[in-house]
Scaffold this motif. Sequence first.
Motif, PDB file in Angstrom:
ATOM      1  N   PRO A  46      18.264  34.922  70.646  1.00  0.00           N
ATOM      2  CA  PRO A  46      19.229  35.968  70.370  1.00  0.00           C
ATOM      3  C   PRO A  46      19.852  35.779  68.984  1.00  0.00           C
ATOM      4  CG  PRO A  46      20.017  34.490  72.098  1.00  0.00           C
ATOM      5  CD  PRO A  46      18.761  33.914  71.548  1.00  0.00           C
ATOM      6  N   ASP A  97      27.446  28.151  69.096  1.00  0.00           N
ATOM      7  CA  ASP A  97      27.407  26.739  69.451  1.00  0.00           C
ATOM      8  C   ASP A  97      27.871  25.854  68.307  1.00  0.00           C
ATOM      9  OD1 ASP A  97      26.597  27.149  71.991  1.00  0.00           O
ATOM     10  OD2 ASP A  97      24.455  26.932  71.561  1.00  0.00           O
ATOM     11  N   THR A 128      28.173  40.312  74.127  1.00  0.00           N
ATOM     12  CA  THR A 128      29.085  40.119  75.243  1.00  0.00           C
ATOM     13  C   THR A 128      28.794  38.765  75.907  1.00  0.00           C
ATOM     14  OG1 THR A 128      30.013  41.109  77.227  1.00  0.00           O
ATOM     15  CG2 THR A 128      27.643  41.304  76.950  1.00  0.00           C
ATOM     16  N   ALA A 129      29.821  38.255  76.542  1.00  0.00           N
ATOM     17  CA  ALA A 129      29.699  36.954  77.202  1.00  0.00           C
ATOM     18  C   ALA A 129      29.699  37.148  78.705  1.00  0.00           C
ATOM     19  CB  ALA A 129      30.864  36.059  76.806  1.00  0.00           C
ATOM     20  N   LYS A 130      29.159  36.162  79.396  1.00  0.00           N
ATOM     21  CA  LYS A 130      29.199  36.198  80.855  1.00  0.00           C
ATOM     22  C   LYS A 130      29.380  34.772  81.344  1.00  0.00           C
ATOM     23  CE  LYS A 130      26.253  37.410  84.764  1.00  0.00           C
ATOM     24  NZ  LYS A 130      27.299  37.880  85.675  1.00  0.00           N
ATOM     25  N   HIS A 134      27.506  29.119  88.543  1.00  0.00           N
ATOM     26  CA  HIS A 134      27.036  27.822  89.052  1.00  0.00           C
ATOM     27  C   HIS A 134      27.195  26.706  88.022  1.00  0.00           C
ATOM     28  CE1 HIS A 134      23.171  28.522  86.971  1.00  0.00           C
ATOM     29  NE2 HIS A 134      23.048  27.211  87.041  1.00  0.00           N
ATOM     30  N   LEU A 135      27.485  27.069  86.791  1.00  0.00           N
ATOM     31  CA  LEU A 135      27.716  26.029  85.785  1.00  0.00           C
ATOM     32  C   LEU A 135      29.191  25.847  85.471  1.00  0.00           C
ATOM     33  CD1 LEU A 135      24.881  26.970  83.239  1.00  0.00           C
ATOM     34  CD2 LEU A 135      24.858  25.156  84.959  1.00  0.00           C
ATOM     35  N   GLU A 168      33.474  42.939  80.444  1.00  0.00           N
ATOM     36  CA  GLU A 168      32.466  43.281  79.436  1.00  0.00           C
ATOM     37  C   GLU A 168      32.896  44.456  78.563  1.00  0.00           C
ATOM     38  OE1 GLU A 168      29.834  43.987  82.513  1.00  0.00           O
ATOM     39  OE2 GLU A 168      30.207  41.930  83.181  1.00  0.00           O
ATOM     40  N   TYR A 179      31.835  28.363  72.555  1.00  0.00           N
ATOM     41  CA  TYR A 179      32.093  27.216  71.695  1.00  0.00           C
ATOM     42  C   TYR A 179      32.985  26.180  72.382  1.00  0.00           C
ATOM     43  CZ  TYR A 179      33.716  24.520  67.671  1.00  0.00           C
ATOM     44  OH  TYR A 179      34.010  23.492  66.807  1.00  0.00           O
ATOM     45  N   ALA A 183      32.034  22.445  80.019  1.00  0.00           N
ATOM     46  CA  ALA A 183      31.210  22.137  81.188  1.00  0.00           C
ATOM     47  C   ALA A 183      29.993  21.321  80.753  1.00  0.00           C
ATOM     48  CB  ALA A 183      30.756  23.426  81.863  1.00  0.00           C
ATOM     49  N   GLU A 185      26.949  21.588  81.370  1.00  0.00           N
ATOM     50  CA  GLU A 185      26.054  22.543  80.709  1.00  0.00           C
ATOM     51  C   GLU A 185      26.840  23.810  80.478  1.00  0.00           C
ATOM     52  OE1 GLU A 185      21.830  24.808  80.888  1.00  0.00           O
ATOM     53  OE2 GLU A 185      22.261  23.230  82.343  1.00  0.00           O
ATOM     54  N   LEU A 189      27.186  32.447  79.010  1.00  0.00           N
ATOM     55  CA  LEU A 189      25.947  33.044  78.514  1.00  0.00           C
ATOM     56  C   LEU A 189      26.361  34.141  77.544  1.00  0.00           C
ATOM     57  CD1 LEU A 189      22.845  32.993  79.119  1.00  0.00           C
ATOM     58  CD2 LEU A 189      23.271  34.949  80.602  1.00  0.00           C
ATOM     59  N   LEU A 190      25.860  34.051  76.321  1.00  0.00           N
ATOM     60  CA  LEU A 190      26.207  35.064  75.312  1.00  0.00           C
ATOM     61  C   LEU A 190      24.986  35.949  75.094  1.00  0.00           C
ATOM     62  CD1 LEU A 190      27.945  33.551  72.175  1.00  0.00           C
ATOM     63  CD2 LEU A 190      28.880  35.212  73.772  1.00  0.00           C
ATOM     64  N   MET A 191      25.226  37.235  75.024  1.00  0.00           N
ATOM     65  CA  MET A 191      24.116  38.141  74.726  1.00  0.00           C
ATOM     66  C   MET A 191      24.497  39.008  73.544  1.00  0.00           C
ATOM     67  SD  MET A 191      22.678  39.450  78.232  1.00  0.00           S
ATOM     68  CE  MET A 191      23.200  38.722  79.736  1.00  0.00           C
ATOM     69  N   PRO A 192      23.605  39.129  72.589  1.00  0.00           N
ATOM     70  CA  PRO A 192      23.938  39.967  71.441  1.00  0.00           C
ATOM     71  C   PRO A 192      23.859  41.450  71.812  1.00  0.00           C
ATOM     72  CG  PRO A 192      21.724  39.095  71.213  1.00  0.00           C
ATOM     73  CD  PRO A 192      22.275  38.536  72.487  1.00  0.00           C
TER      74      PRO A 192
ATOM     75  N   PHE B   9      14.949  41.384  77.225  1.00  0.00           N
ATOM     76  CA  PHE B   9      15.898  40.336  76.866  1.00  0.00           C
ATOM     77  C   PHE B   9      16.494  39.695  78.106  1.00  0.00           C
ATOM     78  CE2 PHE B   9      20.141  38.776  76.389  1.00  0.00           C
ATOM     79  CZ  PHE B   9      19.888  37.731  75.515  1.00  0.00           C
ATOM     80  N   LEU B  28      25.336  21.867  87.774  1.00  0.00           N
ATOM     81  CA  LEU B  28      26.186  21.025  88.606  1.00  0.00           C
ATOM     82  C   LEU B  28      25.688  20.818  90.034  1.00  0.00           C
ATOM     83  CD1 LEU B  28      29.686  22.251  87.556  1.00  0.00           C
ATOM     84  CD2 LEU B  28      28.376  20.317  86.756  1.00  0.00           C
ATOM     85  N   PRO B  29      25.285  21.882  90.705  1.00  0.00           N
ATOM     86  CA  PRO B  29      24.986  21.666  92.115  1.00  0.00           C
ATOM     87  C   PRO B  29      23.710  20.868  92.302  1.00  0.00           C
ATOM     88  CG  PRO B  29      24.830  24.000  91.534  1.00  0.00           C
ATOM     89  CD  PRO B  29      25.094  23.259  90.287  1.00  0.00           C
ATOM     90  N   HIS B  93      31.859  13.790  81.482  1.00  0.00           N
ATOM     91  CA  HIS B  93      31.488  13.318  80.146  1.00  0.00           C
ATOM     92  C   HIS B  93      31.722  11.825  79.963  1.00  0.00           C
ATOM     93  CE1 HIS B  93      30.789  17.366  78.622  1.00  0.00           C
ATOM     94  NE2 HIS B  93      31.871  17.748  79.258  1.00  0.00           N
ATOM     95  N   ARG B 713      36.343  19.893  71.406  1.00  0.00           N
ATOM     96  CA  ARG B 713      36.267  21.324  71.106  1.00  0.00           C
ATOM     97  C   ARG B 713      37.195  22.101  72.020  1.00  0.00           C
ATOM     98  NH1 ARG B 713      30.295  23.777  70.173  1.00  0.00           N
ATOM     99  NH2 ARG B 713      29.876  22.805  68.161  1.00  0.00           N
TER     100      ARG B 713
ATOM    101  N   PHE C  75      23.024  41.690  84.470  1.00  0.00           N
ATOM    102  CA  PHE C  75      24.003  42.767  84.682  1.00  0.00           C
ATOM    103  C   PHE C  75      23.313  43.965  85.327  1.00  0.00           C
ATOM    104  CE2 PHE C  75      25.947  39.917  82.263  1.00  0.00           C
ATOM    105  CZ  PHE C  75      26.620  40.268  81.109  1.00  0.00           C
TER     106      PHE C  75
END
Lengths: 203, 809, 91
Positions: A46, A97, A128-130, A134-135, A168, A179, A183, A185, A189-192, B9, B28-29, B93, B713, C75
């Motif tokens: 992206p 990032d 937009t971000a989402k 689960h993370l 959104e 940024y 977490a 991981e 999730l960022l999408m352009p 995409f 995590l899980p 961490h 950060r 989405f």
Amino acid sequence: MRYPKPEEEPPSEAPPKTQPRSIGGINIAPVPPTDLGRKSVSPAIPVFRPPGAIDESQFLAGCTRCGDCITACPYDAIRKGSDRLGNVAGTPVIEADTSACMMCEDFPCIASCEPGVLVDSIPPIMGTAKVTPHLCLAHHHTTCTVCSERCPVDGAITVTDGKPTVDEDTCTGCGVCRYVCPAPENAILLMPTFIRPGPGRRS
Amino acid sequence: MMDSKRRNFLKSAAMAAAGSMVAGNTGLPVVQADEGVSDLPDADGLSWNKAPCRFCGTGCHVQVGVEDGRVVAVAGDKAADVNKGLLCVKGYHVGGILYGKDRLTKPLLRKDGQLTEIEWDEAIEIIAKRIFDSPDTFAFYGSGQWTIPEGYAAQKFMKGGLGNNHIDPNARLCMASAVTGFLATYGVDEPAGCYQDLDECNVLITWGNNPAEMHPVLFSRVTDRRSRGENIRIIDIGTRRTRTTDAANDYLEMKPHGDVAISLGIMHLLIENDNYDKSFVEKHCNFRGAEEVTPTLQGEQISEDEFRKRIAKYTPEYVEELSGVAADDIRMLADLFGNRDIRITSLWCMGMNQHTMGTAVNSLVHGVHLLSGHFGRPGDSPTSLTGQPSACGTVREVGTLAHALPGGRVVAKPEHRQQCEGFWNLKPGSINEVPGYHTVKMFDQFTKSTDDGGDITTLLVQVTNPGQTLPNLNALFNDKKSLEDKFLIVSDVYPTATTALADLILPAAMWVEKNGMFGNSERRTQQWFKMVDPPGEARDDTWMTIAIAHKLFEMGYQGMKDKDGEFIFAVKDEDGKEIPVWEFDRYYDTNVDKHLFEEYRQFTTMKHKNLAPYDEYVKARGLRWPVVEQEDGSWRETRFRFSAFDDPFVKEGQEFDFYHSSSSDGRAQIWFHEYAPPPEMPDDEYPMWLCTGRVLEHWHTGTMTRRLAPLNRAMPTAYVEMHMEDAKAANIRQGEVVTIQSRRGVCELPVWVDGRGRPPRGTVFVPFFDETKLINNVTLEAHDPFSKQPDYKKCAVRVVKKTAAKVSS
Amino acid sequence: MPISGLVVTFGSSVAEHADSIESIAAIPEIDLGESAGSKLAIVVDSETKRRDQEIWNTVQQLPGVIDLAVAMVAFDETAETNKLDSIRNET
């Protein structure tokens, strides 16, 4: 969580090359893709443009790669696209990032753009971000409120029962939440933006 | 056209997300380690082993994955009762703390102002020589992050070897008032209950406490119950809104010191309404008040009538006036305590401990629980939390405080000294009877010139960062700069505010780079093994203490010999041959931790804090003391002390037994303390309250967490939280850098209005993790008369715009 | 029109479940992704939520599959596109 090798931090686009390994017999590490008679889909990279970027084809045609927006950005968020990125190489991109767009009130990047591929006549929406539940730590019974606290756009991240969600409609895709996400991981999730308007009438 | 582009995409994003869960960067899980993981040989070269987390006093267990001599992964330990596989944002961490780029790897000596690399032999010799030349002016400053064997070795070295009691830990700054509160009430330290109380209570009261951020894994035990549909009421009593308030049903905002008045107000109403637990009080409690002339922890017994008389004036209306909490809310609290059908757990940490009336308010909250009978049933518990991983295990149990000996003994009592000399095989009279300097006094004496009576000349600091955490740094630390005859030795893993003024820096091994044992907030003793080598020449703190002791022994220092002439830290192999553990390359020829722990274990039965043999802790994810051997040879831990259903030491036929009662009659003490205002209050010159504390992402002074990119950060800088109206009135904008000034010092910080914490008008809050913004230049060193713990939670400041500050200065 | 990224976990190594994987690959809406050890990433791109659910059930019931986890659900496309349009058309 597994930590990135020191020379590889912050996480780069390429997944770390590591030996196979397991936890309690469950293998968790990458091995070369098994040939299952089908090709796996390679992830698209992206590309995030600075705020106010016009339609991608017009942007690519008009951008002189002068670097003025890169100089103008007070947060070093705008960088030159990497040489590996084909026709994107040398054009201004934002990689959340490394450093996210802070959504300046006066958008010095747009003001600096002589060729007019960054314009103030269209909304400064990069994507937009989402939140990936689960993370996300807040979705895993532990307190974390960083993304909503640091989001520079009022109302873009709302918190219910301690858990964040992105609106959104309001989110500009600036990437600050990605940024700052601590977490193991990244849970954002960022999408352009796929389709951006042309330059329109400049006011 | 657009559809298919977007669709493609999305598909690739979905593939990337799924792929990331399959490949290395596990979600995590998926990654949580299974029970018994540590027993499985790993075919892929990654070995897993258990360790408690390095950060707070909760004591979560992690599984540490090691590959090629490096920690490469961490997972929550599902087999651990404390955290059941869950970790907080810092815990995930924790493995990264070993790998900051600026680890100290070589001893450094300051020569003509410059730090120069030297060899370990020279470093140990310099220290030993300074101690040899002036043993009485040497002091040892330690930590609630010392492992149990580290603290025990330091304790024996000082009190046994040198006959010098100037040993105190940073825990003095953190939980000393909790200790004095437990001692005054039960005659013995540490909570009676355990974390299970959080699973069983109907009401949770947080007294000036923010577990949502500071003990998130514990707090989630409560919020998880709620999300499963259980009805649990959280009442947050505090001086500012926090993330805990967000989850609370009731928020009672109090003025500083309001907690003293509120607890008195609850007890007043319980008596007034005649709904206190008469049977419990009659059978198991005494009433106590402070002596008028020289108050002591023991206090003097008073009658119930006298108690009623003294508490009579703390009506809800008077308490409202003192605390700012509405009279009806005091009634609400008293009604809850008056109801024996529900279970109530109180939690507190620094809010009640860093308090100039810390001992008093700790005792009063215990009193509320005792008077109401909300004690000793699962879920009915007054419980203090600790901020450091081994504040309990090392400081409170090993007794690394200026007045204490291991196992709950004190230097002032001849029979305690004799017992200890017996265990250590020392000549009678080896242990000094005069308590040493407590933390504030120790640093005062160290940073005062010798001519002015500053009689501490050499100070060894291990595993802590007083250059950032002491209150009023200008008075207690920064003066060291100009005193050339004072010698500061600091053992640490990274450069810190303390090493900045050090004359000699010792590079230390940390966490899983060494063997260790911690003791958490619920009396749980935990063990781990060394898993990786420390970098460069970094070495174990226990080894340092033993090496210094042995150097003194070689120099002929008598105290380092026991009464048979043997080295006090002698470790022998099976054939009775001494292992030279003072040589670092021989240190791991044996398990020195195990030797020290087995020696220390003898002390633990004296106050019914019985510990199991070392090997039992190797098998367990920690055990809560007292741990008592059963007829079948197994070892049983204790969850609820003093309650007959669980505590093996309760006398036959009793329901409850406070077997270390300070009145020697098996009873706990319900204390009366008069309310007193804080020592420094806002006035015209300094009109605002300042409160300090921690944030979720950073642990204490940030020396470890600030080196973890994701955490830094998430929380890159300290800030000052301010009320919107206060900011408006002073024409201060969000994010503007302002100056916080007190009578003692200044600190510049960006303003955060409506931030994570939301103080009321007239209060500001600043976290202390940021080494570049030292708020302890501003704080007050006033301390509790019994615990000597300073109050970091309240002093008077003013907030000045920087432009204005320049004009006025 | 849901798009979801899923992780299939088998009771043992992926290589030992060729039959089940063939069955998965035979579902036209599924793309296979990376696999490692006992885990396999797939993407399901189906026309309706109902079909998505059917596929989910099918995969879950395949021999050897012990877990099916959601990595990402895309989405809702139509609604999303409209929303984006509405922002973009403001000027």
